[in-house]
Design a protein around this motif. Sequence first.
Motif, mmCIF file in Angstrom:
data_model
loop_
_atom_site.group_PDB
_atom_site.id
_atom_site.type_symbol
_atom_site.label_atom_id
_atom_site.label_comp_id
_atom_site.label_asym_id
_atom_site.label_seq_id
_atom_site.Cartn_x
_atom_site.Cartn_y
_atom_site.Cartn_z
ATOM 1 N N ASN A 86 -6.099 -16.032 22.017
ATOM 2 C CA ASN A 86 -5.866 -14.713 22.749
ATOM 3 C C ASN A 86 -5.998 -13.504 21.867
ATOM 4 N N LYS A 100 -6.569 -6.747 26.822
ATOM 5 C CA LYS A 100 -6.410 -8.219 26.475
ATOM 6 C C LYS A 100 -7.389 -9.034 26.731
ATOM 7 N N TYR A 102 -9.129 -13.365 25.929
ATOM 8 C CA TYR A 102 -8.929 -14.725 25.210
ATOM 9 C C TYR A 102 -10.483 -15.319 25.299
#
Length: 537
Positions: A86, A100, A102
């Motif tokens: 992540n 964000k 991953y």
Amino acid sequence: MKISKILIAGLLFVLSETAVFSQEKVEQWNRFEISLNHRIQGNGFTDVELRAKFYNADTTFLINGFYDGDNTYKIRFMPQEIGRWNYTITSNIKEFDNKKGYIECVRATGENHGIVRVADTYHFKYADGKQYYPFGTTAYAWIHMGEELQEITLETLKKSGFNKVRMCVFPKSYKLVHEEPLRYPFKIKKMTQDEEGNKVFLWDFERFDPEFFQHLEKRIDELSAQGIQADLILFHPYDKGRWGFDSMSEKMDVRYLEYITARLASFKNVWWSIANEWKFLKSKSVADWDALIETVGKNDPYGHLCSIHGPTSVYYDYTKPGLTHVSIQDEAPVLNSYSTATLRNIYKKPIVLDEVGYEGNLSQRWGRLSPEKMTNMVWNGVISGGYVTHGETYMYSGEKDTIFWADGGSLKGSSWKRISFLRNILEDAPGPLIMSDISRDLKTSSAGKGYYLVYFGEEMNESWIFSLPIKNGDKKRLQPGAKFKVDIIDAWDMTITADPQIFETRKVDGYRVFDKDMKEVRLPLKPYIALRITETD
């Protein structure tokens, strides 16, 4: 910048207002890259803060981003472990902050063995555990030459058998290196000419030139595709005021290191050489170098190999924790087959003799080794459990001739072929070498149980009575009743001839073990002969 599809598994993508992004698969130790677009009114190199936290269940990496010009910002990550990683971005640019995503790291394939690290105190391994034996060469300014010459250099390296090349980031100005580079690491504020017609630059040290670094990255990737480590020399004294990169301020030195590590730490085939001949940079003290070593370590989250190289016989304090290995310029340790082993015992780190002199025909003593001498020095270093870097300095058409040591191009000498031959021998061994009994046997090395390499160097012998030291480095001692076969290696003619006999060790006699029948091996009465002795059933 055009990115190699072979070397970079991470795709470039642009962040929008969506909060979470995913990248399906990135190969272990390959490069994942995030590309962000933002038009800034000020200076993208100094006014923008950008970093990312990459993390899995056990590990966290803090990665610095960088400005790549044309309103583009990048963050690069080299995943060390398979599985999901992540990430969270932090920035003073609102559109980037707290984004964000991953990635999924998958197992490495093919020739992707990962980053090289120190292993077993004195040697090196790739991250996947494969042994790495550095057989390097030197081409200081090859990336600053014309494009055609650079392509010739790459083709030469591909055929040479070298797996490491020492190369400067900054251009080099030297008696034998006159060329003006095609690109510069900083933007030019103003360029004029002096009375002799030489270019005089006023640099904008607040702005790097991304095109320069993109070109450097392209060449590093091309080396990686050939299995070659790029030993990057970050500072050097071969400027002498021509560009002024050797006399930047302390603040600028740090900014340069922060920028280059942000760009290149994700490249698995990079080594950091803090400086070449550090002592000749009079503007910097040992304390300054210590601080720069610390800066590189602090900004490299993966812990690439790092050392610093001095002038002849000038040794840095290589016991310092920021230095992973010894990188020295000294002929003395390889004038025999055991002195490098003594250095190992002192520093307790891998010994890389990055300059022992060069094969060539220059008038300078450092550039006129015969090919036989160069080959012999490399063998001496390897027998001692160290590693020796090659270099070539042939000049046939005056000082503007292309010299591989500086410019790259084509190899004109002959030691490189013998070094490649030695590399094959070492890679066929069960492991790296250590002197079997350094205090009593100056010719015999061992790679562990049942494997010995004896090197006679410049000696010429008609025969050799089978005899091995009972001591086997830090491995199990030799015992009576062991059977061996012997191969005669001609290090110069590059031949390996099997002796038809089988030898069997008898009772220990002092510090040595002889064949039970005192058999001997007939030798060709030539220099540069070695014996490979392997246990057999």
